[in-house]
Design an enzyme around this catalytic site. Structure first.
Site, short mmCIF file in Angstrom:
data_model
loop_
_atom_site.label_atom_id
_atom_site.label_comp_id
_atom_site.label_asym_id
_atom_site.label_seq_id
_atom_site.Cartn_x
_atom_site.Cartn_y
_atom_site.Cartn_z
N ASN A 38 0.83 -1.20 0.00
CA ASN A 38 0.00 0.00 0.00
C ASN A 38 0.87 1.25 0.00
O ASN A 38 1.79 1.32 -0.81
CB ASN A 38 -1.09 -0.02 1.07
N ASP A 39 0.67 2.23 0.86
CA ASP A 39 1.16 3.59 0.70
C ASP A 39 2.60 3.72 0.20
O ASP A 39 3.52 3.14 0.78
CB ASP A 39 1.10 4.33 2.03
N THR A 108 3.25 4.66 7.58
CA THR A 108 3.59 5.77 6.68
C THR A 108 4.30 6.90 7.41
O THR A 108 3.99 7.23 8.55
CB THR A 108 2.33 6.28 5.98
N ASP A 174 1.24 9.50 9.88
CA ASP A 174 1.67 9.90 8.53
C ASP A 174 2.44 11.22 8.50
O ASP A 174 2.11 12.12 7.72
CB ASP A 174 0.46 10.01 7.59
N GLU A 224 -5.69 11.69 5.95
CA GLU A 224 -4.48 10.88 6.01
C GLU A 224 -3.43 11.46 5.06
O GLU A 224 -3.72 12.30 4.20
CB GLU A 224 -4.77 9.43 5.62
N TRP A 311 -9.76 1.86 0.13
CA TRP A 311 -10.06 1.08 1.33
C TRP A 311 -11.52 0.62 1.37
O TRP A 311 -11.87 -0.25 2.16
CB TRP A 311 -9.72 1.87 2.58
#
Length: 519
Positions: A38-39, A108, A174, A224, A311
């Site tokens: 993911n990120d 993150t 984050d 986010e 998500w």
């Protein structure tokens, strides 16, 4: 810093991972070799190469996608197109010195090159500040590297940003770091539920809260992955602005999650928005976006990449071959005045051009409800390619909507198109195929909610660049990408046809080119 030739490396090209029957691994998008991605984490350039990290779950189980925890996986590139796997750079669930506490998985954050040695780990040390979460409590920890980001050491004083309310365990994640030249200190933008908190530091280790930004007059849900930078409007240094971008939820605007942004001012401690929020990409799969400086044009343009997923349905997608996830194309981002309104525009970086074969061209044909009128050869089919098309509603043309139907097998297809009557570009995956039946109906319907695009010639001509990969599509409107729609697609296996049709009446296909992915 160790010389690059002395750095131990795990080396393998991402693109040579063997495929299995039924798998649709993207051809020119970054993917994990195995397991879950993911990120993305903001890249930096050091030692002659770009360094990018992404969240990777080595314990990912498709029956329970949310379990296992993430860590930072490292890839490098000389051109931001071809990536080489280097292995895990910051591992999860490791004891933190000196007490041995385990602060959680590695989530993150962002990394910077500490050229002035403000943190005391050495000139040009790579310093990463990132979220760790243990038992539901999010805190920020520091890791540093003296070998160009290949290996990292945990700082003994972690967490450097403790959770502000341990008993309540609020959202606190984050961190995005940047150096403020004018104020002479480091700044961290941190996602804190429905706001972005700003913190300053002289040494990257001790942080002070200075302000909070709440989206003015709008509910964008849980925020986010903030991003903060300067960029010039229309390439003019006298019109330089600050941009704050966030991962946000557009549920009140008939959208799903995406990347929202504001232009504004920064005074060293506080961001003040001077525009309403806009969306960087109108599609459903462009999230956790990171951007970074273009070395040859520091304030004129930037690069950006995002996680192509959502998500709302990430845990229900059809998985192939023991991996899940991909990144978007790397894009060049500019801030331009479009129809009197400043907006971020973005297109794929030009380095992708070398990945495609010479194009096949069609010019000056007619589009009707019959696909044959567009005069496209029947062999324009393949898993990965790019279409560039100019469509005109000429004098005497009575059509209003053009549709490019890709991944078509006669029953199912993904549709990209343009509605001349409403000046709207659209992307519709409601008929992708049986594999897309796992998607919830809500997110599929959101794809019909689009941003108005402005045409250069009185609303009669539109240019589309449609980048199709095995299971994704990214569509850019006009030369600068004034509107972009990105999303995952899950067509039926073997569905590869391409058709161009009008919903009724006649339109003109001024030009059409098709280039298959070649390397």
């Amino acid at each position: 810093m160790l010389g690059m030739d002395n750095v131990p490396r795990e080396t393998s090209k991402i693109t040579i991972v063997p495929l299995i029957a039924g798998q649709t691994r993207p051809s020119y998008h970054l993917t994990p070799a195995t397991k879950w991605m993911n990120d993305p984490q903001r890249p930096f350039f050091q030692g002659g190469e770009w360094h990018l990290y992404y969240l990777w779950n080595s314990n990912w189980d498709k029956s329970d996608p949310g379990s296992g925890g993430t860590e930072w996986y490292h890839v490098t590139s000389s051109d931001l197109v071809q990536w080489t796997a280097r292995g895990v750079a910051i591992r999860k669930y490791q004891p933190n010195p000196p007490g041995g506490a385990i602060l959680g998985d590695i989530e993150t954050g962002s990394s910077v090159i500490d050229t002035a040695n403000s943190a005391g780990f050495g000139h040009n040390a790579v310093v990463a500040v990132l979220t760790q979460m243990q038992d539901g409590m999010q805190q920020q920890s520091l890791f540093y590297s003296n070998d160009a980001g290949y290996t990292f050491t945990a700082y003994h004083g972690n967490p450097v940003m403790p959770n502000p309310n341990p008993s309540a365990k609020p959202a606190f994640r984050d961190p995005k770091l940047f150096w403020d030249d004018t104020a002479g200190h480091w700044v961290a933008a941190v996602a804190e539920g429905d706001k972005i908190g700003f913190y300053t530091s002289a040494n990257l280790k001790s942080w002070t809260y200075v302000s909070g930004f709440y989206p003015p007059g709008v509910d964008l849900g849980t925020l986010e992955c903030p991003d903060v930078y300067q960029i010039d409007l229309d390439g003019n240094p006298a019109s330089r602005v600050w941009i704050l971008a966030v991962g946000a939820n557009g549920y009140l605007e008939e959208k799903t999650t995406g990347t929202a942004y504001w232009a504004g001012t920064w005074d060293g401690t506080r961001f003040t928005a001077t525009t309403s929020h806009r969306w960087m990409d109108e599609g459903s799969d462009f999230y956790a976006t990171v951007s970074w400086e273009n070395p040859s044009n520091r304030y004129g343009s930037r690069y950006a990449i995002a996680w192509m997923n959502n998500w709302e349905y990430a845990s229900t997608l059809p998985y192939y071959g023991g991996f899940e996830g991909q990144m978007s194309l790397v894009r060049e981002v500019k801030y331009r005045t479009i129809n009197g309104t400043p907006a971020l525009v973005n297109v794929p970086i030009p380095e992708y051009a070398a990945s495609f074969a010479s194009p096949f061209l069609v010019t000056g044909t007619t589009i009707t409800t019959d696909p044959a009128t567009a005069s496209l050869p029947s062999n324009l089919a393949g898993g990965a390619y790019v279409i560039r098309a100019t469509v005109t509603k000429a004098g005497g043309d009575d059509g209003n909507r053009v549709s490019f139907r890709i991944k078509s097998d006669g029953r199912f297809n993904t549709t990209i198109g343009y509605d001349f009557s409403n000046s709207q570009v659209f992307l519709d995956r409601s008929s992708d195929g049986s594999d897309s039946d796992t998607l919830a109906s809500g997110p599929k319907a959101v794809w019909d909610a689009v941003r108005t695009a402005t045409n250069p010639s009185g609303g009669s001509t539109v240019e589309l660049a449609i980048y199709v990969d095995q299971n994704s599509v990214e569509t850019f409107v006009n030369d600068e990408g004034i509107t972009v729609l990105s999303g995952l697609i899950y067509p039926n296996q073997g569905a590869e046809g391409i058709e161009v049709v009008s919903s009724g009446g006649k339109l003109t296909l001024t030009s059409f080119s098709y280039a298959s992915y070649a390397s």
